[in-house]
Structure formats: C-alpha cells, structure tokens
Design a protein around this motif. Structure first.
Motif, PDB file in Angstrom:
ATOM      1  N   MET A   1      26.388 -33.673  -4.472  1.00  0.00           N
ATOM      2  CA  MET A   1      27.805 -34.164  -4.272  1.00  0.00           C
ATOM      3  C   MET A   1      28.030 -33.839  -2.735  1.00  0.00           C
ATOM      4  SD  MET A   1      30.021 -36.082  -5.392  1.00  0.00           S
ATOM      5  CE  MET A   1      29.885 -36.037  -7.069  1.00  0.00           C
ATOM      6  N   ALA A   2      27.700 -32.877  -2.291  1.00  0.00           N
ATOM      7  CA  ALA A   2      27.970 -32.460  -0.793  1.00  0.00           C
ATOM      8  C   ALA A   2      27.161 -33.360   0.228  1.00  0.00           C
ATOM      9  CB  ALA A   2      27.423 -30.973  -0.748  1.00  0.00           C
ATOM     10  N   LEU A   3      26.047 -33.612  -0.159  1.00  0.00           N
ATOM     11  CA  LEU A   3      25.166 -34.547   0.446  1.00  0.00           C
ATOM     12  C   LEU A   3      25.951 -36.019   0.663  1.00  0.00           C
ATOM     13  CD1 LEU A   3      21.672 -33.657  -0.054  1.00  0.00           C
ATOM     14  CD2 LEU A   3      22.752 -33.172   1.991  1.00  0.00           C
ATOM     15  N   GLU A   4      26.580 -36.382  -0.256  1.00  0.00           N
ATOM     16  CA  GLU A   4      27.467 -37.533  -0.191  1.00  0.00           C
ATOM     17  C   GLU A   4      28.725 -37.621   0.542  1.00  0.00           C
ATOM     18  OE1 GLU A   4      26.040 -39.999  -1.401  1.00  0.00           O
ATOM     19  OE2 GLU A   4      24.403 -39.393  -3.006  1.00  0.00           O
ATOM     20  N   GLY A   5      28.840 -36.355   1.091  1.00  0.00           N
ATOM     21  CA  GLY A   5      30.077 -36.196   2.224  1.00  0.00           C
ATOM     22  C   GLY A   5      31.131 -35.358   1.635  1.00  0.00           C
ATOM     23  N   PHE A   6      31.185 -34.752   0.438  1.00  0.00           N
ATOM     24  CA  PHE A   6      32.215 -34.012  -0.163  1.00  0.00           C
ATOM     25  C   PHE A   6      32.084 -32.582   0.007  1.00  0.00           C
ATOM     26  CE2 PHE A   6      31.579 -38.153  -2.269  1.00  0.00           C
ATOM     27  CZ  PHE A   6      33.092 -38.714  -2.413  1.00  0.00           C
ATOM     28  N   VAL A   7      33.091 -31.787  -0.102  1.00  0.00           N
ATOM     29  CA  VAL A   7      33.080 -30.402  -0.363  1.00  0.00           C
ATOM     30  C   VAL A   7      33.103 -30.340  -1.821  1.00  0.00           C
ATOM     31  CG1 VAL A   7      34.146 -28.243  -0.160  1.00  0.00           C
ATOM     32  CG2 VAL A   7      34.205 -29.756   1.705  1.00  0.00           C
ATOM     33  N   ALA A   8      31.947 -29.654  -2.338  1.00  0.00           N
ATOM     34  CA  ALA A   8      31.753 -29.481  -3.931  1.00  0.00           C
ATOM     35  C   ALA A   8      31.879 -28.006  -4.170  1.00  0.00           C
ATOM     36  CB  ALA A   8      30.632 -30.108  -4.273  1.00  0.00           C
ATOM     37  N   LEU A   9      32.831 -27.746  -5.279  1.00  0.00           N
ATOM     38  CA  LEU A   9      32.783 -26.702  -5.686  1.00  0.00           C
ATOM     39  C   LEU A   9      32.138 -26.714  -7.484  1.00  0.00           C
ATOM     40  CD1 LEU A   9      33.568 -23.654  -5.996  1.00  0.00           C
ATOM     41  CD2 LEU A   9      36.095 -24.378  -6.697  1.00  0.00           C
TER      42      LEU A   9
ATOM     43  N   LYS B   1      25.534 -25.868   3.445  1.00  0.00           N
ATOM     44  CA  LYS B   1      26.001 -24.497   3.414  1.00  0.00           C
ATOM     45  C   LYS B   1      26.568 -24.217   2.159  1.00  0.00           C
ATOM     46  CE  LYS B   1      29.410 -20.950   5.354  1.00  0.00           C
ATOM     47  NZ  LYS B   1      30.572 -20.847   6.221  1.00  0.00           N
ATOM     48  N   SER B   2      25.940 -23.338   1.499  1.00  0.00           N
ATOM     49  CA  SER B   2      26.248 -22.826   0.156  1.00  0.00           C
ATOM     50  C   SER B   2      26.850 -21.388  -0.020  1.00  0.00           C
ATOM     51  CB  SER B   2      25.141 -23.253  -0.744  1.00  0.00           C
ATOM     52  OG  SER B   2      24.902 -24.399  -1.214  1.00  0.00           O
ATOM     53  N   GLU B   3      27.939 -21.248  -0.652  1.00  0.00           N
ATOM     54  CA  GLU B   3      28.133 -20.079  -0.543  1.00  0.00           C
ATOM     55  C   GLU B   3      28.844 -19.820  -2.007  1.00  0.00           C
ATOM     56  OE1 GLU B   3      31.311 -18.864   2.120  1.00  0.00           O
ATOM     57  OE2 GLU B   3      31.886 -21.103   2.101  1.00  0.00           O
TER      58      GLU B   3
ATOM     59  N   THR C   1      30.106 -21.673  -6.963  1.00  0.00           N
ATOM     60  CA  THR C   1      29.329 -21.961  -5.903  1.00  0.00           C
ATOM     61  C   THR C   1      29.874 -23.114  -5.070  1.00  0.00           C
ATOM     62  OG1 THR C   1      27.436 -21.476  -7.233  1.00  0.00           O
ATOM     63  CG2 THR C   1      27.034 -22.829  -5.095  1.00  0.00           C
ATOM     64  N   LEU C   2      30.419 -22.846  -3.802  1.00  0.00           N
ATOM     65  CA  LEU C   2      30.755 -23.984  -2.814  1.00  0.00           C
ATOM     66  C   LEU C   2      29.890 -24.230  -1.807  1.00  0.00           C
ATOM     67  CD1 LEU C   2      33.844 -25.153  -1.993  1.00  0.00           C
ATOM     68  CD2 LEU C   2      33.799 -23.284  -0.375  1.00  0.00           C
ATOM     69  N   VAL C   3      29.855 -25.599  -1.920  1.00  0.00           N
ATOM     70  CA  VAL C   3      28.884 -26.327  -0.849  1.00  0.00           C
ATOM     71  C   VAL C   3      29.568 -27.414  -0.114  1.00  0.00           C
ATOM     72  CG1 VAL C   3      26.528 -27.471  -0.655  1.00  0.00           C
ATOM     73  CG2 VAL C   3      27.207 -26.349  -2.792  1.00  0.00           C
ATOM     74  N   ARG C   4      29.210 -27.285   1.388  1.00  0.00           N
ATOM     75  CA  ARG C   4      29.664 -28.079   2.307  1.00  0.00           C
ATOM     76  C   ARG C   4      28.472 -28.734   2.972  1.00  0.00           C
ATOM     77  NH1 ARG C   4      34.952 -26.818   4.348  1.00  0.00           N
ATOM     78  NH2 ARG C   4      35.800 -24.866   3.425  1.00  0.00           N
ATOM     79  N   PRO C   5      28.687 -29.905   3.359  1.00  0.00           N
ATOM     80  CA  PRO C   5      27.676 -30.808   4.439  1.00  0.00           C
ATOM     81  C   PRO C   5      27.886 -30.105   5.725  1.00  0.00           C
ATOM     82  CG  PRO C   5      29.306 -32.270   3.826  1.00  0.00           C
ATOM     83  CD  PRO C   5      29.941 -31.064   2.963  1.00  0.00           C
ATOM     84  N   VAL C   6      26.820 -29.596   6.456  1.00  0.00           N
ATOM     85  CA  VAL C   6      26.711 -28.997   7.548  1.00  0.00           C
ATOM     86  C   VAL C   6      27.197 -29.799   8.696  1.00  0.00           C
ATOM     87  CG1 VAL C   6      25.665 -28.032   9.413  1.00  0.00           C
ATOM     88  CG2 VAL C   6      25.153 -27.324   6.919  1.00  0.00           C
ATOM     89  N   GLU C   7      26.814 -31.025   9.062  1.00  0.00           N
ATOM     90  CA  GLU C   7      27.131 -31.891   9.920  1.00  0.00           C
ATOM     91  C   GLU C   7      28.107 -32.727   9.927  1.00  0.00           C
ATOM     92  OE1 GLU C   7      23.574 -33.779  11.508  1.00  0.00           O
ATOM     93  OE2 GLU C   7      22.594 -31.969  11.729  1.00  0.00           O
ATOM     94  N   ALA C   8      29.118 -32.812   8.581  1.00  0.00           N
ATOM     95  CA  ALA C   8      30.316 -33.569   8.762  1.00  0.00           C
ATOM     96  C   ALA C   8      31.219 -33.266   9.403  1.00  0.00           C
ATOM     97  CB  ALA C   8      30.658 -33.590   7.138  1.00  0.00           C
ATOM     98  N   THR C   9      32.034 -34.431   9.971  1.00  0.00           N
ATOM     99  CA  THR C   9      33.213 -34.179  10.911  1.00  0.00           C
ATOM    100  C   THR C   9      34.513 -34.544  10.179  1.00  0.00           C
ATOM    101  OG1 THR C   9      32.883 -36.493  11.770  1.00  0.00           O
ATOM    102  CG2 THR C   9      31.840 -34.571  13.102  1.00  0.00           C
TER     103      THR C   9
END
Length: 299
Positions: A124-132, A74-76, A90-98
């Motif tokens: 970086m987000a795909l590696e499990g981080f919230v990236a800005l 999810k990018s926004e 630009t903030l990016v989160r992995p969608v399915e991370a818990t």
C-alpha cells in the motif's frame, strides 16, 4: 453455488470440501483434532491429510512480495495511545513521495499482525499512501507466533473496545506529520468485518474496503458516512449469506458503495501465503480496484 472443484496446489489435489473444513476450523467451532479427522476422511488417509493441511494454512515463508528492507520505503514500529492502553503497529511510508499523503489502516485477519499483513502495508505504501498495520492484540501481549493461539486471542477481544481502538487509530493517523488528514481502512477476513463496524462507528473514516468481511446489522447501516468497497469470494457461503441484506440496507440508506463478487474463488483469496485459497487474478483485480478507490476518496 459451486460443485466440487479440485485445486492443484503443489502436488496434492485439494477439493472444495477440504477448503470448507479448514474454514470451519479457523472461523467456526471445529477444533484442530476435529479438522484433522475430517480432513483424513476427505483425503482417505492420515498421511494425505498431513500433506494437505499445510497447503490450506498460511505459510509465513511466502510473505514477502515487497522486501522488508525495500529501499523505496521507510518502515518502523510505532506506538500510540488508546483509551484501553498503548497500541503498536508497523508504519510504512514511501521514501520519495512529496506533499502530504493520504493514510490507510491495514487491518489483519484473525491470525493477528503477521508478516503477510506487514507485506500488504508495504504494498500500500508503494502505491503512494502512508500505511499503518496495527496489532489489535497489542493490548493482550501482542500477536503470538502460534496461529491457533492468535485466533483464540482474537476471539476473546471485546468487539466494542476493538472498534474504539480502531477509532483511536484513525485519530493517530489523521494527526501524523506529512499526511493530509484523510484516513481509509482496508481489512481482510476478521479485519474486513472490523472495517464494516468501524464505518458504522467512525464518521471521520474517509473510505473503507472490506475483503470478505462480516456485515454489520442492517439497522446500524444509516450511521455509515464513508464510501465502501466490498470484496467477496464467490465460494464463501458463510460470509456471502449476509451480502443481500447489507446491499439492501446500504441502498435504502442512500450510501456510496460498490459490491464486487469474484466468482469461483475462496475466502482469503487475497492471501498469497495460502497455496490452496490464493487466487492471483482475483487478488490482482481486487487490489487494483482498492488502490483506485482510495485514490478517489482520500486524495
């Protein structure tokens, strides 16, 4: 250091002297006209110089290793306050991370926030981080399309204010919903230098990774709290001139740090949009080390 390696990049042969001329143009005092004159002398003709110049520069059309609409992310565009005004990024989160995720600031080169750095944030987000990926030119109208104009605007930024803005970015991410409060920073070129300065100024920085970034003054090193991973390109004489003094200061102050020098590669070796300077083996190795480093120190 190096002899005169010749680099095959989509046809024309590119020498180390040509790459150095481009580095002087983008980081020192050589202007566009002077760069093309020097490149013409090195290549033997204006036509050859015109063919090689785009291979030395970054090409935004290559800047999508991870698609902007990748369903895993999810990018926004977000905004947040700083003492100097409103920042955007630009903030990016992995969608399915818990669970609560660690966060990483991805700091751009002296070209400003462009498609390549947004792509790095997605990686970086795909590696499990919230990236800005912040746009540090937000306060002066945002990153322009023209790279020369962007570099000029970066050069006009007040260094102290830029560090304060970066500190405000840490505060924003530390309080973001769904995060664990730990904030790291990775930066490239100009952004690598900013990571080093941020480590001096921000005791709450959880971890810092600087790719070919200028080092802070040795007398400021004792203030550093964050563990550091410092990537350098073996052929980058301009930046590498400061490595040993930085190493000595970090060692003397008892800091946690790792210095990695990648032999035979150039400044900006991580930037896959630059055909002449990108080095995939070094970039992949450095990226793997970066991700592992953040996982160790950010949780």
């Amino acid at each position: 250091m190096s002899r005169e390696p010749r680099i095959e990049a989509e046809g024309p042969v590119i020498t180390q002297a040509m790459i150095k001329a481009y580095d002087d143009y983008t980081h020192l005092t050589l202007d566009r006209r002077g760069f093309m004159q020097k490149l013409t002398a090195l290549t033997g003709s204006a036509a050859s110089a015109a063919a090689i110049a785009p291979l030395l520069a970054a090409n935004g059309a290559r800047a999508a290793i991870v698609a902007p609409d990748d369903a895993r992310l999810k990018s926004e565009t977000v905004t947040y306050p700083t003492e100097a005004g409103t920042m955007s990024g630009t903030l990016v989160r992995p969608v399915e991370a818990t669970g609560r995720l660690p966060t990483v600031i991805v700091i751009h080169e002296n070209r400003g926030l462009n498609a390549h750095i947004r792509d790095v944030a997605r990686r970086m987000a795909l590696e499990g981080f919230v990236a800005l990926a912040p746009d540090f030119l937000s306060l002066s109208g945002g990153t322009p399309e023209n790279e020369d104009e962007a570099r000029t605007k970066i050069g006009a930024l007040d260094p102290a204010q830029t560090v304060e803005t970066a500190k405000a970015t840490i505060a924003y991410l530390a309080g973001l919903d769904g995060t664990n409060g730990k904030v790291g920073a990775v930066g490239f070129c100009w952004g690598g230098g900013l990571v080093n300065r941020l480590a001096v100024a921000a005791p709450d920085l959880g971890a810092g990774v600087a790719y070919y970034g200028a080092q802070p003054p040795a007398d400021q090193v004792p203030a550093i709290k964050a563990p550091l991973l410092l990537h350098y390109a073996g052929l980058d004489e301009r930046i590498n001139a400061g490595i040993e003094a930085y190493r000595a200061a970090l060692t003397k102050a008892g800091k946690t740090f790792t210095i990695e020098v990648y032999d035979g590669v150039n400044h900006a070796f991580n930037n896959d949009t630059s055909a002449a300077r990108y080095n995939k083996p070094a970039a992949d190795l450095a990226w793997g080390r970066t991700v592992a480093f953040f996982r160790t120190y950010l949780g």
